[in-house]
Design a protein around this motif. Structure first.
Motif, PDB file in Angstrom:
ATOM      1  N   GLU A  13      35.000  52.910  90.619  1.00  0.00           N
ATOM      2  CA  GLU A  13      34.533  54.287  90.746  1.00  0.00           C
ATOM      3  C   GLU A  13      33.443  54.614  89.728  1.00  0.00           C
ATOM      4  N   ASP A  14      33.533  54.040  88.528  1.00  0.00           N
ATOM      5  CA  ASP A  14      32.538  54.281  87.481  1.00  0.00           C
ATOM      6  C   ASP A  14      32.397  53.015  86.639  1.00  0.00           C
ATOM      7  N   CYS A  15      31.615  53.088  85.565  1.00  0.00           N
ATOM      8  CA  CYS A  15      31.315  51.883  84.796  1.00  0.00           C
ATOM      9  C   CYS A  15      32.403  51.521  83.783  1.00  0.00           C
ATOM     10  N   ILE A  16      33.417  52.360  83.615  1.00  0.00           N
ATOM     11  CA  ILE A  16      34.435  52.108  82.600  1.00  0.00           C
ATOM     12  C   ILE A  16      35.141  50.757  82.797  1.00  0.00           C
TER      13      ILE A  16
ATOM     14  N   SER B 209      38.171  44.941  83.480  1.00  0.00           N
ATOM     15  CA  SER B 209      38.788  44.839  84.809  1.00  0.00           C
ATOM     16  C   SER B 209      39.228  46.222  85.274  1.00  0.00           C
ATOM     17  N   PRO B 210      39.394  46.409  86.588  1.00  0.00           N
ATOM     18  CA  PRO B 210      39.947  47.678  87.088  1.00  0.00           C
ATOM     19  C   PRO B 210      41.356  47.934  86.546  1.00  0.00           C
ATOM     20  N   GLU B 211      42.138  46.873  86.379  1.00  0.00           N
ATOM     21  CA  GLU B 211      43.512  47.030  85.891  1.00  0.00           C
ATOM     22  C   GLU B 211      43.519  47.571  84.463  1.00  0.00           C
ATOM     23  N   ALA B 212      42.569  47.127  83.654  1.00  0.00           N
ATOM     24  CA  ALA B 212      42.488  47.612  82.277  1.00  0.00           C
ATOM     25  C   ALA B 212      42.208  49.109  82.249  1.00  0.00           C
TER      26      ALA B 212
ATOM     27  N   ASP C 283      34.455  40.142  80.510  1.00  0.00           N
ATOM     28  CA  ASP C 283      34.746  39.336  81.700  1.00  0.00           C
ATOM     29  C   ASP C 283      34.125  39.892  82.986  1.00  0.00           C
ATOM     30  N   TYR C 284      34.325  41.195  83.234  1.00  0.00           N
ATOM     31  CA  TYR C 284      33.861  41.797  84.494  1.00  0.00           C
ATOM     32  C   TYR C 284      32.330  41.845  84.534  1.00  0.00           C
ATOM     33  N   LEU C 285      31.718  42.247  83.406  1.00  0.00           N
ATOM     34  CA  LEU C 285      30.255  42.281  83.352  1.00  0.00           C
ATOM     35  C   LEU C 285      29.672  40.882  83.541  1.00  0.00           C
ATOM     36  N   GLN C 286      30.308  39.911  82.919  1.00  0.00           N
ATOM     37  CA  GLN C 286      29.819  38.545  83.031  1.00  0.00           C
ATOM     38  C   GLN C 286      29.935  38.037  84.466  1.00  0.00           C
TER      39      GLN C 286
ATOM     40  N   PRO D 190      31.641  34.268  90.199  1.00  0.00           N
ATOM     41  CA  PRO D 190      31.619  34.456  91.660  1.00  0.00           C
ATOM     42  C   PRO D 190      31.870  35.919  92.042  1.00  0.00           C
ATOM     43  N   TRP D 191      31.279  36.362  93.132  1.00  0.00           N
ATOM     44  CA  TRP D 191      31.421  37.743  93.598  1.00  0.00           C
ATOM     45  C   TRP D 191      32.544  37.794  94.628  1.00  0.00           C
ATOM     46  N   ASP D 192      33.749  37.931  94.122  1.00  0.00           N
ATOM     47  CA  ASP D 192      34.958  37.848  94.939  1.00  0.00           C
ATOM     48  C   ASP D 192      35.428  39.246  95.358  1.00  0.00           C
ATOM     49  N   HIS D 193      36.742  39.456  95.428  1.00  0.00           N
ATOM     50  CA  HIS D 193      37.309  40.722  95.893  1.00  0.00           C
ATOM     51  C   HIS D 193      36.988  41.892  94.965  1.00  0.00           C
TER      52      HIS D 193
END
Length: 201
Positions: A73-76, A82-85, A173-176, A182-185
């Motif tokens: 939803e945003d850059c956070i 990760s979204p989970e974080a 991790d996510y930015l990298q 790889p551009w996965d789910h």
């Protein structure tokens, strides 16, 4: 996220950074993003360092190259890793980072503008009312330069708004993954010439 992206990206990458103030208007942000995408002639791939940003990506059209969009939803989540974080903090958390505080439209400047317009007492009350749904403010340390000054600015902002301030470390991790795959789910891949809509993806 300018410093964070540049630090992680291969040297051959070409960047196009937009004004932070565009976040205030999804329509203006969408227009600026579309102009940036349209200007990427000759690129094999366009990586978008944005979340959905209040609908700002709705209607974006990929150019001749595929468009990769983080599924956030945003850059956070990009700064936290990760979204989970992001989910672990809950919806009552307001986040700040050095990059966000460095912008012309940062929270402290917004606070001062409100006080200048409405007076100190009423302006302070209005700002606290705007942030009444938040219980805490979290500063994300991403290892940028001038982190100490930014952290102090976050402390000042939290104090003015009556929020508790906490600190957390960002993770790359996510930015990298955005930059190198790889551009996965965790990502949306918009084919060349296709218009992006959240209903479709």
């Amino acid at each position: 996220m300018e410093e964070e992206l540049i630090a992680l990206a291969p040297q051959c990458y070409e960047f196009h950074f937009l004004d932070q103030g565009l976040h205030r208007s999804p329509d203006r942000l969408r227009q600026a993003l579309q102009e940036a995408i349209d200007g990427t002639c000759g690129s094999e791939l366009v990586l978008l360092g944005y979340g959905f940003c209040g609908g700002a990506l709705e209607g974006l059209r990929a150019g001749p190259a595929p468009l990769i969009i983080p599924k956030v939803e945003d850059c956070i989540p990009l700064l936290l890793g990760s979204p989970e974080a992001r989910q672990q903090w809950g919806p009552d958390t307001y986040f700040l980072s050095a990059g966000w505080l460095a912008g012309e439209e940062n929270l402290l400047r917004e606070y001062e503008r409100c006080l200048s317009r409405y007076g100190e007492e009423r302006g302070s009350r209005l700002m606290r009312h705007l942030f009444r749904h938040y219980r805490r403010m979290v500063y994300i340390n991403t290892g940028r330069r001038r982190e100490d000054a930014a952290r102090e600015a976050a402390r000042e902002a939290a104090e003015k708004l009556g929020l508790n301030l906490e600190n957390t470390r960002g993770h790359k991790d996510y930015l990298q993954q955005l930059l190198r795959g790889p551009w996965d789910h965790l990502f949306l891949q918009v084919p060349p010439g296709t218009t992006f809509t959240t209903r479709r993806w």
